[in-house]
Design a protein around this motif. Structure first.
Motif, PDB file in Angstrom:
ATOM      1  N   ALA A   1      48.428  34.635  31.105  1.00 30.08           N
ATOM      2  CA  ALA A   1      48.433  35.502  29.925  1.00 30.08           C
ATOM      3  C   ALA A   1      49.820  36.103  29.692  1.00 30.08           C
ATOM      4  O   ALA A   1      50.261  36.246  28.540  1.00 30.08           O
ATOM      5  N   GLN A   2      50.534  36.450  30.766  1.00 25.75           N
ATOM      6  CA  GLN A   2      51.901  36.972  30.620  1.00 25.75           C
ATOM      7  C   GLN A   2      52.836  35.902  30.056  1.00 25.75           C
ATOM      8  O   GLN A   2      53.710  36.195  29.229  1.00 25.75           O
ATOM      9  N   ALA A   3      52.648  34.659  30.506  1.00 29.98           N
ATOM     10  CA  ALA A   3      53.466  33.565  29.979  1.00 29.98           C
ATOM     11  C   ALA A   3      53.226  33.395  28.487  1.00 29.98           C
ATOM     12  O   ALA A   3      54.174  33.213  27.700  1.00 29.98           O
ATOM     13  N   ILE A   4      51.967  33.464  28.075  1.00 32.71           N
ATOM     14  CA  ILE A   4      51.632  33.338  26.650  1.00 32.71           C
ATOM     15  C   ILE A   4      52.271  34.467  25.857  1.00 32.71           C
ATOM     16  O   ILE A   4      52.805  34.253  24.761  1.00 32.71           O
ATOM     17  N   GLU A   5      52.251  35.662  26.401  1.00 37.02           N
ATOM     18  CA  GLU A   5      52.869  36.812  25.730  1.00 37.02           C
ATOM     19  C   GLU A   5      54.366  36.585  25.528  1.00 37.02           C
ATOM     20  O   GLU A   5      54.921  36.895  24.463  1.00 37.02           O
ATOM     21  N   ALA A   6      55.036  36.022  26.542  1.00 35.19           N
ATOM     22  CA  ALA A   6      56.481  35.755  26.426  1.00 35.19           C
ATOM     23  C   ALA A   6      56.753  34.685  25.369  1.00 35.19           C
ATOM     24  O   ALA A   6      57.684  34.815  24.562  1.00 35.19           O
ATOM     25  N   PHE A   7      55.961  33.621  25.351  1.00 35.68           N
ATOM     26  CA  PHE A   7      56.148  32.572  24.343  1.00 35.68           C
ATOM     27  C   PHE A   7      55.911  33.125  22.934  1.00 35.68           C
ATOM     28  O   PHE A   7      56.638  32.796  21.992  1.00 35.68           O
TER      29      PHE A   7
ATOM     30  N   ARG B   1      58.329  30.073  30.698  1.00 40.55           N
ATOM     31  CA  ARG B   1      58.268  28.862  31.512  1.00 40.55           C
ATOM     32  C   ARG B   1      58.108  29.195  32.994  1.00 40.55           C
ATOM     33  O   ARG B   1      57.335  28.550  33.711  1.00 40.55           O
ATOM     34  N   SER B   2      58.857  30.188  33.453  1.00 41.82           N
ATOM     35  CA  SER B   2      58.759  30.565  34.873  1.00 41.82           C
ATOM     36  C   SER B   2      57.394  31.164  35.195  1.00 41.82           C
ATOM     37  O   SER B   2      56.806  30.879  36.245  1.00 41.82           O
TER      38      SER B   2
ATOM     39  N   SER C   1      57.572  29.973  45.743  1.00 40.51           N
ATOM     40  CA  SER C   1      57.156  31.003  44.787  1.00 40.51           C
ATOM     41  C   SER C   1      58.036  32.241  44.884  1.00 40.51           C
ATOM     42  O   SER C   1      58.138  33.016  43.927  1.00 40.51           O
ATOM     43  N   GLY C   2      58.711  32.436  46.034  1.00 40.76           N
ATOM     44  CA  GLY C   2      59.632  33.572  46.160  1.00 40.76           C
ATOM     45  C   GLY C   2      60.815  33.430  45.221  1.00 40.76           C
ATOM     46  O   GLY C   2      61.206  34.392  44.540  1.00 40.76           O
ATOM     47  N   ASP C   3      61.415  32.234  45.177  1.00 41.57           N
ATOM     48  CA  ASP C   3      62.515  31.991  44.244  1.00 41.57           C
ATOM     49  C   ASP C   3      62.040  32.137  42.798  1.00 41.57           C
ATOM     50  O   ASP C   3      62.768  32.634  41.938  1.00 41.57           O
ATOM     51  N   LEU C   4      60.816  31.700  42.543  1.00 38.54           N
ATOM     52  CA  LEU C   4      60.285  31.782  41.187  1.00 38.54           C
ATOM     53  C   LEU C   4      60.106  33.236  40.764  1.00 38.54           C
ATOM     54  O   LEU C   4      60.409  33.610  39.622  1.00 38.54           O
ATOM     55  N   GLN C   5      59.643  34.074  41.663  1.00 39.99           N
ATOM     56  CA  GLN C   5      59.499  35.496  41.343  1.00 39.99           C
ATOM     57  C   GLN C   5      60.860  36.134  41.101  1.00 39.99           C
ATOM     58  O   GLN C   5      61.012  36.980  40.209  1.00 39.99           O
TER      59      GLN C   5
ATOM     60  N   LEU D   1      67.573  30.021  39.799  1.00 40.32           N
ATOM     61  CA  LEU D   1      66.427  30.290  40.671  1.00 40.32           C
ATOM     62  C   LEU D   1      65.201  29.512  40.211  1.00 40.32           C
ATOM     63  O   LEU D   1      64.434  28.991  41.037  1.00 40.32           O
ATOM     64  N   GLU D   2      65.022  29.411  38.903  1.00 33.09           N
ATOM     65  CA  GLU D   2      63.885  28.653  38.377  1.00 33.09           C
ATOM     66  C   GLU D   2      63.996  27.176  38.755  1.00 33.09           C
ATOM     67  O   GLU D   2      63.010  26.551  39.176  1.00 33.09           O
ATOM     68  N   GLU D   3      65.205  26.615  38.613  1.00 28.10           N
ATOM     69  CA  GLU D   3      65.393  25.208  38.949  1.00 28.10           C
ATOM     70  C   GLU D   3      65.195  24.975  40.445  1.00 28.10           C
ATOM     71  O   GLU D   3      64.597  23.965  40.855  1.00 28.10           O
ATOM     72  N   MET D   4      65.679  25.900  41.268  1.00 27.80           N
ATOM     73  CA  MET D   4      65.469  25.768  42.716  1.00 27.80           C
ATOM     74  C   MET D   4      63.985  25.821  43.054  1.00 27.80           C
ATOM     75  O   MET D   4      63.493  25.068  43.902  1.00 27.80           O
TER      76      MET D   4
END
Length: 685
Positions: A453-459, A437-438, A402-406, A392-395
C-alpha cells in the motif's frame, strides 16, 4: 502669398472632431504600444470608466434619488455620461483589440518557428561574453572560430554576446547570477565569461548554464564551472573539449549519437596534461580542473562508443583530481569529483555486474554527502541521498538483502525532504517513483500488504506530477508500475477490485500506445497486463482469464529478444510459465505442467549464478516447483529428483540472515519434495 483665412465650407466643426478622433483611433490601431497611444488611452480611460459607471448608475432607483436631490435630471445625466463613455471608451477598446491581434499573429509565428526547429537537427549554442582584459575580443574570436570548425556531429553553434560581466569587484555572487540570466536571455546552452590576464592566461573565467541554481552535485559538469587558469592554446584546447562534452550530452537527450567525435579532443588534451614541459607550471587547481574535464569527457565518450576502457580512464582521472583537490581546502570541488567518480563507477557496475564496484560508487556518494551537509544546501544533499538510494536499491536487487533495501527507502525519503514539489516537481516525482519501486521489492520479500500500500501511495504521488501529454514516457512507466503493484496487493489481500483496477489501467494505456511507437515498452506493458490477468484468473478460478494472460505474455515475447532485452524477456517467460502452471492446477492437464517447465528453463537462461545470484536462485525455486508438480503426475522419479536438486541449488545462494522468507520457503518445499520421494521408496541414493 495669402493664406486662406476661412475653413472650406464642407469642413464643419463636427466633421473636424470626427476626423481627428478617427485619425487618432487609426494611429492607436497601427501602433498600440507607442508612447502616443499609451498616453491617449491613459487620458481617456478614467473619464470613459467614470462615464460608463455613471450611465449604468442612472438605472438604479437609489442613484436617481440622489441625482434629483442635487437638482439634476437623471435622464440628462444619463445622456451626458453615455456620450462621454462612447467618446472615450473606443480608444481603450481599439488598443486592446490591436494588441490581441498582434499577439495572435506572434503566436502563429512562434508555432511555425517551433515546428521548423523540430524538423531541424538541434544545435548546441555556446555563447561568449566579452572577456575582461581581452583586447579587441581577439581571444573570443579565436575561440569562436575554433568551435565553428569542430566535428559537425557535435552541432555546436558559437555566438558572441555584446556584454561584459564584471568579475573584478567584491560582489562575485552577483556576477554569477548575472551570467545565468545572460545565458538565458541569449538562449544559449552555455555561456563563457570572466577575465583574462595581460599575459593571456584565463583569470577567473567561468562557464555557466542558464537557470537559477548552481548545484555542485550535478553529474558530469555543474551548471556554474570555473575554467582552469591556463594560457594560450592549452586553455583553448581544454575549453573546446569542455564545450564538446556538454554538446554530446545535449545531443544525446535529443536522441542523436555523436560516435567517436570526442576522442581526438580527449587525446589532444590528455597529451598536453601528460607533457611535463607544458604542464609543469600549472597550479594544482588548474591540473585538477583539467583532470575533472577529462574524466567527464571519457565517461561521455564511453557511452557513445561502448568502451569499458574509457570508463576506467574516466575513474582514474577523477581519482587523480581528488588527490589535487583536498577535502579541507576545496570541499565543494572535492565532493563534486566524488559525485562524478560515483557516477562513473555506477555505469561500470551496470556493465560488469560487479558488486564491489557498486559498493565503491556508494562510498563515493556517501563521501560527497558528508561534505554537502556541512558546506552546501538542501538541493545538493537531496541529490546525494537520491544517488545513494539508487545504489542501495541495485545492491539489494542483486543480493536480496532486505537491510540494504530498507536503507535505500530511507535514502529516498531523505531526498524527498530536500526537494520541494513546487520548485522541483519532476525530480520530486522521480524520487517518489524510485521509492515506490523499492517499497514494492521489500513488500515482495516480506509478503507484507501494508508495504504494498505504501508503494502504491508513492506511485500515485508521482503520477500527480506527470502529465500524459507533457511527460508521456514517465507517465506510461509509472502507470505500468502502479498497475503491477495494484495486482500484487490484490493477490496479497485476495481483493479482486485491486486487480481489476490494474487490468483496466494497463488496457487504457495500451489503447493509446501502439506497438511501433516503442516495441520494448509495449512488450513490458503486455507483461504487466498478463500479470494482472493471471492473478485475476487465480482469484476467480477462471481458466478463460488465465488463457488471456497467456496471450498477453506471448504477445510480449513476440516483441522481445533474450539478447537485446534479457530482463524483460525473462519476466515475460517467467509469467507465461506461472500461467501454464496455474492452468495445470485448474485443469489437471499434464501438458500445461510440461509447458511450465519448458518456459521456466527458458527464463533461467537469462541469469547465471555468478552474475545474478539472487534472481538465479529465485528462478531455480520456480523451476523446482514446476518440476515437482510435473513429477507428481508421473510414475517415475526423474522430475522429482531434479526438483530436489533445484531447491538445493537455490539454497546454495539464499541466506537465512539476508533472505529469511525466501530461505524458509525453499527449505519447506525441499522437505515436501524429499518426503514425496521417500513415500515412493526413494532411499536418498
Amino acid at each position: 502669398m495669402n493664406l486662406p483665412t476661412q475653413l472650406p465650407p464642407w469642413m464643419t466643426l463636427r466633421r473636424a472632431i470626427a476626423g481627428g478622433v478617427a485619425l487618432t483611433l487609426l494611429a492607436i490601431y497601427l501602433w498600440p504600444r507607442s508612447e502616443f497611444s499609451v498616453e491617449i488611452v491613459l487620458l481617456t480611460m478614467v473619464p470613459a470608466i467614470c462615464g460608463a459607471a455613471l450611465w449604468a448608475a442612472t438605472f438604479w432607483h437609489t442613484a436617481r434619488v440622489q441625482i434629483g436631490r442635487r437638482k439634476l435630471k437623471y435622464r440628462e445625466v444619463r445622456r451626458i455620461a453615455g456620450i462621454v463613455a462612447l467618446a472615450c471608451l473606443p480608444f481603450l477598446l481599439v488598443q486592446r483589440f490591436s494588441i490581441y491581434l498582434q499577439n495572435q499573429s506572434a503566436a502563429v509565428s512562434r508555432r511555425a518557428s517551433n515546428a521548423a526547429v523540430r524538423r531541424e537537427r538541434p544545435r548546441f549554442v555556446a555563447a561568449f561574453a566579452h572577456l575582461q582584459g581581452d583586447d579587441h575580443d581577439r581571444r573570443v574570436e579565436h575561440l569562436v572560430n575554433a568551435l565553428s570548425a569542430m566535428d559537425r556531429r557535435l552541432a555546436i553553434t558559437p555566438i558572441i554576446v555584446n556584454r561584459t560581466i564584471d568579475v573584478t569587484g567584491s560582489q562575485r555572487a552577483i556576477a554569477h547570477i548575472e551570467a545565468m540570466g545572460l545565458a538565458g536571455d541569449a538562449r544559449a546552452n552555455v555561456l563563457t565569461w570572466g577575465a583574462v590576464s595581460p599575459s593571456g592566461n584565463a583569470d577567473s573565467a567561468f562557464q555557466t548554464e542558464p537557470g537559477f541554481e548552481t548545484p555542485f552535485s550535478g553529474t558530469y559538469i555543474p551548471s556554474d564551472f570555473k575554467l582552469p587558469d591556463l594560457g594560450g592554446s592549452d586553455f583553448d584546447d581544454v575549453l573546446r573539449l569542455l564545450v564538446a562534452t556538454r554538446s554530446v550530452i545535449f545531443m544525446r537527450e535529443w536522441g542523436y549519437a555523436c560516435g567517436d567525435a570526442l576522442e581526438p579532443l580527449i587525446q589532444k588534451v590528455s597529451s598536453i596534461a601528460e607533457n611535463k614541459s607544458r604542464s609543469s607550471g600549472w597550479s594544482l587547481d588548474a591540473r585538477a580542473r583539467v583532470d575533472f574535464i577529462l574524466g567527464a569527457a571519457e565517461r561521455t565518450s564511453a557511452y557513445e562508443i561502448q568502451s569499458r576502457d574509457s570508463l576506467r580512464r574516466s575513474a582514474a582521472y577523477f581519482q587523480q583530481a581528488l588527490t589535487e583537490w583536498s577535502r579541507d581546502r576545496f570541499p565543494l570541488e572535492w565532493a563534486m569529483t566524488q559525485t562524478n567518480l560515483g557516477a562513473t563507477l555506477e555505469i561500470s557496475a551496470a556493465s560488469e555486474m560487479n558488486e564491489d564496484t557498486l559498493q565503491k560508487a556508494l562510498d563515493s556518494y556517501n563521501a560527497a554527502l558528508e561534505v554537502y551537509r556541512a558546506h552546501s544546501d538542501d538541493l545538493d544533499v537531496a541529490g546525494m541521498h537520491y544517488r545513494a538510494g539508487s545504489m542501495l536499491e541495485e545492491m539489494a536487487r542483486r543480493t536480496g538483502d532486505s537491510g540494504d533495501l530498507q536503507k535505500a527507502i530511507d535514502s529516498y525519503r531523505a531526498a524527498l525532504a530536500g526537494y520541494d514539489v513546487r520548485s522541483h516537481p519532476l525530480m520530486w516525482a522521480a524520487v517518489q517513483r524510485r521509492l515506490g519501486r523499492s517499497l514494492s521489492l521489500l513488500a515482495d520479500q516480506r509478503g507484507d500488504p501494508a508495504i504494498e500500500a505504501q508503494a502504491i501511495e508513492a506511485f500515485r504521488a508521482s503520477l500527480g506530477v506527470y502529465e500524459r501529454r507533457r511527460d508521456s514516457l514517465s507517465w506510461v512507466l509509472v502507470q505500468e508500475e502502479l498497475a503491477g503493484e495494484l495486482a500484487n496487493l490484490g493477490r496479497a489481500t485476495s481483493n479482486r477490485a485491486y486487480v481489476k483496477q490494474s487490468v483496466a489501467m494497463i488496457q487504457n494505456v495500451l489503447e493509446n500506445f501502439p506497438r511501433d511507437s516503442d516495441p520494448a515498452l509495449w512488450a513490458e506493458l503486455q507483461t504487466t497486463l498478463g500479470h494482472g490477468l493471471m492473478i485475476l484468473g487465480l482469484l476467480e478460478s477462471n481458466a478463460s482469464t488465465l488463457q488471456q494472460a497467456g496471450a498477453a505474455y506471448t504477445a510480449a515475447l513476440s516483441a522481445l529478444s533474450p539478447d537485446r532485452n534479457p530482463v524483460a524477456w525473462m519476466e515475460a517467460e517467467d509469467g507465461l510459465a506461472e500461467t501454464f502452471l496455474d492452468l495445470g492446477h485448474r485443469t489437471a492437464d499434464k501438458y500445461y505442467f510440461e509447458l511450465s517447465v519448458q518456459h521456466y528453463r527458458q527464463a533461467l537462461k537469462a541469469f547465471s549464478r555468478e552474475r545474478n545470484p539472487i534472481p538465479w536462485a529465485w528462478e531455480k525455486y520456480n523451476l523446482a516447483g514446476a518440476l515437482f508438480d510435473l513429477g507428481s503426475t508421473e510414475n517415475g522419479n526423474a522430475h522429482l529428483l531434479e526438483s530436489v536438486q533445484c531447491y538445493r541449488d537455490a539454497l546454495s545462494v539464499l541466506s537465512r540472515e539476508k533472505n529469511p522468507r525466501q530461505w524458509r520457503d525453499t527449505e519447506d518445499n525441499l522437505g515436501v519434495a524429499i518426503a514425496e520421494l521417500q513415500r515412493r521408496g526413494w532411499n536418498g541414493s
